[in-house]
Design a protein around this motif. Sequence first.
Motif, PDB file in Angstrom:
ATOM      1  N   SER A  12      31.614  30.981  35.149  1.00  0.00           N
ATOM      2  CA  SER A  12      31.578  30.612  33.735  1.00  0.00           C
ATOM      3  C   SER A  12      31.317  31.854  32.903  1.00  0.00           C
ATOM      4  CB  SER A  12      30.518  29.539  33.473  1.00  0.00           C
ATOM      5  OG  SER A  12      29.228  30.071  33.690  1.00  0.00           O
ATOM      6  N   VAL A  13      31.775  31.802  31.672  1.00  0.00           N
ATOM      7  CA  VAL A  13      31.628  32.945  30.765  1.00  0.00           C
ATOM      8  C   VAL A  13      31.451  32.420  29.348  1.00  0.00           C
ATOM      9  CG1 VAL A  13      34.133  33.167  30.434  1.00  0.00           C
ATOM     10  CG2 VAL A  13      32.641  35.164  30.064  1.00  0.00           C
ATOM     11  N   GLN A  14      30.729  33.137  28.560  1.00  0.00           N
ATOM     12  CA  GLN A  14      30.563  32.795  27.153  1.00  0.00           C
ATOM     13  C   GLN A  14      31.790  33.309  26.392  1.00  0.00           C
ATOM     14  OE1 GLN A  14      27.477  31.276  26.944  1.00  0.00           O
ATOM     15  NE2 GLN A  14      27.991  30.495  24.908  1.00  0.00           N
ATOM     16  N   GLU A  15      32.227  32.521  25.443  1.00  0.00           N
ATOM     17  CA  GLU A  15      33.343  32.951  24.604  1.00  0.00           C
ATOM     18  C   GLU A  15      33.067  34.339  24.045  1.00  0.00           C
ATOM     19  OE1 GLU A  15      33.966  30.174  21.448  1.00  0.00           O
ATOM     20  OE2 GLU A  15      36.020  30.841  21.044  1.00  0.00           O
ATOM     21  N   ALA A  16      34.109  35.178  24.062  1.00  0.00           N
ATOM     22  CA  ALA A  16      34.081  36.566  23.574  1.00  0.00           C
ATOM     23  C   ALA A  16      33.466  37.552  24.564  1.00  0.00           C
ATOM     24  CB  ALA A  16      33.388  36.701  22.231  1.00  0.00           C
ATOM     25  N   GLU A  17      32.892  37.057  25.655  1.00  0.00           N
ATOM     26  CA  GLU A  17      32.335  37.948  26.673  1.00  0.00           C
ATOM     27  C   GLU A  17      33.406  38.312  27.708  1.00  0.00           C
ATOM     28  OE1 GLU A  17      29.162  38.366  24.660  1.00  0.00           O
ATOM     29  OE2 GLU A  17      29.004  39.124  26.715  1.00  0.00           O
ATOM     30  N   THR A  18      32.990  39.147  28.668  1.00  0.00           N
ATOM     31  CA  THR A  18      33.883  39.622  29.729  1.00  0.00           C
ATOM     32  C   THR A  18      33.485  39.009  31.062  1.00  0.00           C
ATOM     33  OG1 THR A  18      34.351  41.702  28.590  1.00  0.00           O
ATOM     34  CG2 THR A  18      34.674  41.673  30.976  1.00  0.00           C
ATOM     35  N   VAL A  19      34.472  38.662  31.869  1.00  0.00           N
ATOM     36  CA  VAL A  19      34.203  38.083  33.183  1.00  0.00           C
ATOM     37  C   VAL A  19      35.133  38.737  34.200  1.00  0.00           C
ATOM     38  CG1 VAL A  19      35.852  36.187  32.867  1.00  0.00           C
ATOM     39  CG2 VAL A  19      33.929  35.906  34.454  1.00  0.00           C
ATOM     40  N   THR A  20      34.645  38.869  35.422  1.00  0.00           N
ATOM     41  CA  THR A  20      35.450  39.452  36.505  1.00  0.00           C
ATOM     42  C   THR A  20      35.538  38.472  37.660  1.00  0.00           C
ATOM     43  OG1 THR A  20      34.846  41.718  35.895  1.00  0.00           O
ATOM     44  CG2 THR A  20      35.679  41.359  38.129  1.00  0.00           C
ATOM     45  N   LEU A  21      36.757  38.191  38.081  1.00  0.00           N
ATOM     46  CA  LEU A  21      37.018  37.311  39.219  1.00  0.00           C
ATOM     47  C   LEU A  21      37.389  38.162  40.427  1.00  0.00           C
ATOM     48  CD1 LEU A  21      39.193  34.562  37.474  1.00  0.00           C
ATOM     49  CD2 LEU A  21      36.703  34.847  37.491  1.00  0.00           C
ATOM     50  N   SER A  22      36.829  37.842  41.574  1.00  0.00           N
ATOM     51  CA  SER A  22      36.995  38.671  42.774  1.00  0.00           C
ATOM     52  C   SER A  22      38.082  38.134  43.691  1.00  0.00           C
ATOM     53  CB  SER A  22      35.680  38.736  43.547  1.00  0.00           C
ATOM     54  OG  SER A  22      34.656  39.283  42.743  1.00  0.00           O
ATOM     55  N   CYS A  23      38.702  39.068  44.409  1.00  0.00           N
ATOM     56  CA  CYS A  23      39.720  38.715  45.401  1.00  0.00           C
ATOM     57  C   CYS A  23      39.767  39.807  46.452  1.00  0.00           C
ATOM     58  CB  CYS A  23      41.088  38.563  44.729  1.00  0.00           C
ATOM     59  SG  CYS A  23      42.469  38.303  45.887  1.00  0.00           S
ATOM     60  N   THR A  24      39.762  39.410  47.694  1.00  0.00           N
ATOM     61  CA  THR A  24      40.007  40.358  48.780  1.00  0.00           C
ATOM     62  C   THR A  24      41.133  39.820  49.639  1.00  0.00           C
ATOM     63  OG1 THR A  24      38.334  39.328  50.189  1.00  0.00           O
ATOM     64  CG2 THR A  24      37.628  41.193  48.832  1.00  0.00           C
ATOM     65  N   TYR A  25      41.779  40.702  50.383  1.00  0.00           N
ATOM     66  CA  TYR A  25      42.902  40.282  51.212  1.00  0.00           C
ATOM     67  C   TYR A  25      42.897  41.081  52.495  1.00  0.00           C
ATOM     68  CZ  TYR A  25      44.824  44.466  49.066  1.00  0.00           C
ATOM     69  OH  TYR A  25      44.992  45.756  48.635  1.00  0.00           O
ATOM     70  N   ASP A  26      43.594  40.541  53.456  1.00  0.00           N
ATOM     71  CA  ASP A  26      43.658  41.192  54.758  1.00  0.00           C
ATOM     72  C   ASP A  26      45.126  41.401  55.104  1.00  0.00           C
ATOM     73  OD1 ASP A  26      42.951  40.284  58.186  1.00  0.00           O
ATOM     74  OD2 ASP A  26      42.943  42.252  57.218  1.00  0.00           O
ATOM     75  N   THR A  27      45.490  42.635  55.393  1.00  0.00           N
ATOM     76  CA  THR A  27      46.862  42.933  55.763  1.00  0.00           C
ATOM     77  C   THR A  27      46.916  44.226  56.548  1.00  0.00           C
ATOM     78  OG1 THR A  27      49.115  43.225  54.903  1.00  0.00           O
ATOM     79  CG2 THR A  27      47.339  44.215  53.628  1.00  0.00           C
ATOM     80  N   SER A  28      47.948  44.358  57.361  1.00  0.00           N
ATOM     81  CA  SER A  28      48.200  45.611  58.060  1.00  0.00           C
ATOM     82  C   SER A  28      49.374  46.359  57.422  1.00  0.00           C
ATOM     83  CB  SER A  28      48.514  45.340  59.536  1.00  0.00           C
ATOM     84  OG  SER A  28      49.632  44.488  59.648  1.00  0.00           O
ATOM     85  N   GLU A  29      49.955  45.772  56.387  1.00  0.00           N
ATOM     86  CA  GLU A  29      51.091  46.379  55.713  1.00  0.00           C
ATOM     87  C   GLU A  29      50.610  47.410  54.688  1.00  0.00           C
ATOM     88  OE1 GLU A  29      52.968  42.921  54.126  1.00  0.00           O
ATOM     89  OE2 GLU A  29      53.942  42.400  56.025  1.00  0.00           O
ATOM     90  N   SER A  30      51.468  48.363  54.386  1.00  0.00           N
ATOM     91  CA  SER A  30      51.117  49.389  53.410  1.00  0.00           C
ATOM     92  C   SER A  30      51.811  49.165  52.070  1.00  0.00           C
ATOM     93  CB  SER A  30      51.489  50.777  53.943  1.00  0.00           C
ATOM     94  OG  SER A  30      52.881  50.832  54.202  1.00  0.00           O
ATOM     95  N   ASP A  31      52.854  48.335  52.069  1.00  0.00           N
ATOM     96  CA  ASP A  31      53.617  48.119  50.852  1.00  0.00           C
ATOM     97  C   ASP A  31      53.684  46.619  50.569  1.00  0.00           C
ATOM     98  OD1 ASP A  31      56.889  49.237  49.634  1.00  0.00           O
ATOM     99  OD2 ASP A  31      55.038  48.677  48.620  1.00  0.00           O
ATOM    100  N   TYR A  32      53.141  46.231  49.431  1.00  0.00           N
ATOM    101  CA  TYR A  32      53.065  44.810  49.109  1.00  0.00           C
ATOM    102  C   TYR A  32      52.803  44.667  47.615  1.00  0.00           C
ATOM    103  CZ  TYR A  32      48.211  46.243  49.894  1.00  0.00           C
ATOM    104  OH  TYR A  32      47.027  46.920  49.880  1.00  0.00           O
ATOM    105  N   TYR A  33      52.694  43.429  47.170  1.00  0.00           N
ATOM    106  CA  TYR A  33      52.457  43.140  45.762  1.00  0.00           C
ATOM    107  C   TYR A  33      51.297  42.148  45.662  1.00  0.00           C
ATOM    108  CZ  TYR A  33      57.226  44.904  45.745  1.00  0.00           C
ATOM    109  OH  TYR A  33      58.351  45.668  45.955  1.00  0.00           O
ATOM    110  N   LEU A  34      50.548  42.278  44.603  1.00  0.00           N
ATOM    111  CA  LEU A  34      49.422  41.381  44.344  1.00  0.00           C
ATOM    112  C   LEU A  34      49.564  40.764  42.962  1.00  0.00           C
ATOM    113  CD1 LEU A  34      46.660  43.767  45.690  1.00  0.00           C
ATOM    114  CD2 LEU A  34      47.425  41.667  46.805  1.00  0.00           C
ATOM    115  N   PHE A  35      49.114  39.527  42.849  1.00  0.00           N
ATOM    116  CA  PHE A  35      49.275  38.789  41.597  1.00  0.00           C
ATOM    117  C   PHE A  35      48.007  37.990  41.288  1.00  0.00           C
ATOM    118  CE2 PHE A  35      53.887  39.339  41.563  1.00  0.00           C
ATOM    119  CZ  PHE A  35      54.162  39.509  42.907  1.00  0.00           C
ATOM    120  N   TRP A  36      47.843  37.717  40.009  1.00  0.00           N
ATOM    121  CA  TRP A  36      46.914  36.696  39.563  1.00  0.00           C
ATOM    122  C   TRP A  36      47.725  35.647  38.789  1.00  0.00           C
ATOM    123  CZ3 TRP A  36      41.966  35.639  40.696  1.00  0.00           C
ATOM    124  CH2 TRP A  36      41.197  36.646  41.293  1.00  0.00           C
TER     125      TRP A  36
END
Lengths: 114, 112
Positions: A12-36
């Motif tokens: 949750s975040v207060q209006e006008a404030e800043t928030v950070t959502l976390s994501c980690t991933y597991d891969t053995s590849e070196s070339d890929y794309y990430l999205f939100w």
Amino acid sequence: AQTVTQSQPEMSVQEAETVTLSCTYDTSESDYYLFWYKQPPSRQMILVIRQEAYKQQNATENRFSVNFQKAAKSFSLKISDSQLGDAAMYFCAYRSRYNNDMRFGAGTRLTVKP
Amino acid sequence: NAGVTQTPKFQVLKTGQSMTLQCAQDMNHEYMSWYRQDPGMGLRLIHYSVGAGITDQGEVPNGYNVSRSTTEDFPLRLLSAAPSQTSVYFCASSSRGGYGYTFGSGTRLTVV
């Protein structure tokens, strides 16, 4: 197979404030794309931001920016100046360059408080 | 510009019935995928296709069939519906080059 982990089921975040959502991933590849992706109550999946793994520069789209740490396999989303319309489920996703399927994390539900 | 069109939007099936979820895109995208969304599990890949005549299995393919006879259409068939297939289903498409997928509006399926 690649896996994507979102460790924050709810934020949750207060209006006008800043928030950070976390994501980690597991891969053995070196070339890929990430999205939100954003999914509001309408159920529609909306692309928020995209990052190419071979680009060191973090992607930015208006109030949305990412912190991409390739060595740590981390891809967090920062929302600045949060607005009521930002309230939604947010999904992190990984897309392989080689087989082109896309895998998603379990999602983070963001609440914005007025 | 229709994008990705899924039909129907809602469906109730009885256990053991079969049905086809339709998906069509008008963007000439090579790649198409089917996902199911369940609470707490995000979107899981069922089947995907990299072009007409080519399909492959994703994470949760059991109980589902697909075919891709044209670039535009990618139907998903439930062979014998089970309550475990109650979910929201999304079809998505993308061009080459690592761009994000464009999603349809989803189908809420309930199997009783």
